[in-house]
Design a protein around this motif. Structure first.
Motif, short mmCIF file in Angstrom:
data_model
loop_
_atom_site.label_atom_id
_atom_site.label_comp_id
_atom_site.label_asym_id
_atom_site.label_seq_id
_atom_site.Cartn_x
_atom_site.Cartn_y
_atom_site.Cartn_z
N UNK A 48 0.82 -1.21 0.00
CA UNK A 48 0.00 0.00 0.00
C UNK A 48 0.86 1.26 0.00
N UNK A 49 2.01 1.19 0.61
CA UNK A 49 2.89 2.35 0.70
C UNK A 49 3.95 2.36 -0.39
N UNK A 50 3.80 1.45 -1.38
CA UNK A 50 4.71 1.44 -2.51
C UNK A 50 6.03 0.75 -2.24
N UNK A 51 6.15 0.05 -1.08
CA UNK A 51 7.39 -0.65 -0.74
C UNK A 51 7.23 -2.10 -1.20
N UNK A 52 7.16 -2.30 -2.51
CA UNK A 52 6.83 -3.61 -3.05
C UNK A 52 7.90 -4.65 -2.77
N UNK A 53 9.13 -4.21 -2.54
CA UNK A 53 10.20 -5.17 -2.23
C UNK A 53 9.94 -5.91 -0.93
N UNK A 54 9.07 -5.35 -0.05
CA UNK A 54 8.76 -5.98 1.22
C UNK A 54 7.28 -6.33 1.32
N UNK A 55 6.63 -6.40 0.16
CA UNK A 55 5.21 -6.69 0.13
C UNK A 55 4.91 -8.15 -0.17
N UNK A 56 3.78 -8.39 -0.83
CA UNK A 56 3.31 -9.76 -1.01
C UNK A 56 4.16 -10.56 -1.98
N UNK A 57 5.11 -9.95 -2.65
CA UNK A 57 6.04 -10.73 -3.46
C UNK A 57 6.84 -11.70 -2.58
N UNK A 58 6.85 -11.44 -1.27
CA UNK A 58 7.59 -12.31 -0.35
C UNK A 58 6.78 -13.52 0.12
N UNK A 59 5.54 -13.63 -0.30
CA UNK A 59 4.70 -14.75 0.16
C UNK A 59 5.35 -16.10 -0.11
N UNK A 60 5.83 -16.40 -1.34
CA UNK A 60 6.44 -17.72 -1.55
C UNK A 60 7.67 -17.95 -0.68
N UNK A 323 0.67 7.44 -1.54
CA UNK A 323 0.42 6.20 -2.27
C UNK A 323 -0.61 5.34 -1.54
N UNK A 324 -0.51 5.32 -0.22
CA UNK A 324 -1.46 4.52 0.57
C UNK A 324 -2.89 4.98 0.32
N UNK A 325 -3.08 6.27 0.24
CA UNK A 325 -4.40 6.83 -0.02
C UNK A 325 -4.87 6.46 -1.42
N UNK A 326 -3.97 6.57 -2.40
CA UNK A 326 -4.32 6.24 -3.78
C UNK A 326 -4.63 4.75 -3.95
N UNK A 327 -3.75 3.90 -3.42
CA UNK A 327 -3.92 2.46 -3.60
C UNK A 327 -5.13 1.93 -2.86
N UNK A 328 -5.47 2.56 -1.73
CA UNK A 328 -6.68 2.15 -1.01
C UNK A 328 -7.91 2.42 -1.87
N UNK A 329 -7.84 3.44 -2.68
CA UNK A 329 -8.98 3.80 -3.55
C UNK A 329 -8.97 3.02 -4.85
N UNK A 330 -7.80 2.94 -5.49
CA UNK A 330 -7.71 2.37 -6.84
C UNK A 330 -7.28 0.90 -6.87
N UNK A 331 -6.81 0.37 -5.75
CA UNK A 331 -6.25 -0.97 -5.74
C UNK A 331 -4.73 -0.92 -5.78
N UNK A 332 -4.11 -1.98 -5.27
CA UNK A 332 -2.65 -2.07 -5.22
C UNK A 332 -2.15 -2.62 -6.55
N UNK A 333 -1.21 -1.95 -7.22
CA UNK A 333 -0.67 -2.47 -8.48
C UNK A 333 0.33 -3.59 -8.22
N UNK A 334 0.06 -4.77 -8.77
CA UNK A 334 0.95 -5.91 -8.64
C UNK A 334 1.24 -6.49 -10.01
#
Length: 357
Positions: A48-60, A323-334
């Motif tokens: 949500x905050x644009x820190x994709x390196x520490x986001x859901x890409x780490x799930x696997x 970014x958190x405000x934008x992504x909460x409204x528009x969805x998180x880009x993955x």
């Protein structure tokens, strides 16, 4: 505020939908529903905050830690040593998010009485983005500082061997009329996860981010992943990385540097360390006065002149809050690769990820 440009390969995903899918995956790994939601929330928060390196890409990667690499999905952190305003937290080989959240909550509670509290965390694991924990303090009207060690991906200034981690720090101060001022930064020019994002998207790295295995600059993500991350500010960055890494580990028996493991073989389970410091501003002055002074500093930045090429001048944490405000409204880009990896993890565990289709 400019909208996030994203990529043609990105899909927008609702944060609540994403959180449910990821939490279900971690629950299927044996975590309690509460801990599964905590880890999922920390990853979605990062995205949500644009820190994709520490986001859901780490799930696997996290699924591998829980199922194959010895991290305890049922680990329950606790206070191993209590010395007033100083605590040692046994992370119980739980996921780092579980251990550091426990430490931050304990430090906040103790700082309410003592004014300050420092907590050293041992027997922990990778804990994700630092701002997640620092903001816990500012949400309680306190100042939060958190550091962690990291796998060696950098060389000391003038060297060519991986013996330093980028060893990040998060600091957050509560404000009044403005969002909390929060800094979440490492002392590498980038994070390894961010290099992986660039590789997934087929993009060259910005100059100055990385070096090859012999210490020569490179913009090729594949070469960078077998080489070195560049420290920020040359000797200053490598020196700060050394200090945050030591602060995160030497107060306990957590592993510093190469004792933690390697990027090729991964970290040893339960060997990460973190350090948490909470300061209660009310012990020093009225909280309204402290917040007002923070607001003044923020407003001075916002009113300052822009340098050529910049659209705005903002304090640390403001771009992420926007970014958190934008992504909460528009969805998180993955990107499609990240989504495919999450679906593969869900398939392995027998959970439902069709909401991401």
């Amino acid at each position: 505020m400019a909208r996030y440009p994203g990529s043609e390969q990105d899909l927008r995903v609702d944060e609540a939908v994403l959180g449910r899918v990821v939490a279900d995956i971690f629950s299927a790994c044996g975590m309690s529903s509460q801990d599964a939601w905590l880890v999922a929330d920390s990853l979605v928060h990062a995205d949500l905050r644009g820190i994709h390196s520490h986001g859901v890409m780490r799930v696997p990667v996290y699924v591998g830690k829980l199922l194959d690499e010895g991290v305890d999905p049922r680990g329950e952190p606790g206070i191993a040593r209590d010395h007033g305003a100083a605590l040692v937290i046994d992370g119980a080989n739980a996921m780092g998010q579980v251990a550091v959240s426990f430490a931050m909550r304990a430090a906040i509670e103790r700082a309410e009485r003592s004014g300050v509290c420092a907590a050293a965390v041992a027997n922990s694991n990778h804990c994700g983005a630092m701002d997640y924990y620092a903001l816990m303090a500012s949400e309680a009207d306190m100042i939060g500082v958190v550091t962690t060690n990291a796998l060696p991906t950098m060389a000391p200034h003038g060297g060519a061997d991986r013996i330093l981690g980028i060893n990040p720090i998060g600091i957050s101060l509560p404000a009044g009329d403005h969002p909390a001022v929060v800094l979440d930064t490492s002392f590498g020019a980038t994070a390894r996860g961010r290099i992986e994002v660039y590789q997934q998207k087929g993009l060259e790295l910005p100059e100055g981010w990385a070096m090859d295995a012999d210490g020569r600059p490179t913009t090729d993500p594949a070469v960078a992943l077998t080489g070195l991350i560049s420290p920020v500010g040359a000797h200053k960055g490598s020196g700060l990385a050394l200090m945050t890494g030591l602060l995160s580990t030497v107060l306990t028996d957590a592993a510093y540097g190469t004792r933690l493991g390697s990027v090729d073989k991964g970290p040893l389970p339960g060997r990460d360390g973190q350090f948490v410091l909470v300061i209660n501003p009310a012990a020093f002055d009225e909280i309204k006065s402290v917040k007002a002074r923070t607001d003044q500093a923020v407003e001075e930045i916002l009113r300052s002149r822009r340098a050529p090429g910049f659209d705005e001048v903002v304090p640390p944490g403001r771009p992420e809050a926007n970014l958190m405000e934008e992504f909460a409204e528009d969805g998180i880009p993955l990107n499609l690769e990240t989504l495919a990896h999450i679906k593969a993890a869900a398939k392995r565990l027998g959970t439902d990820a069709t909401a991401l289709d």
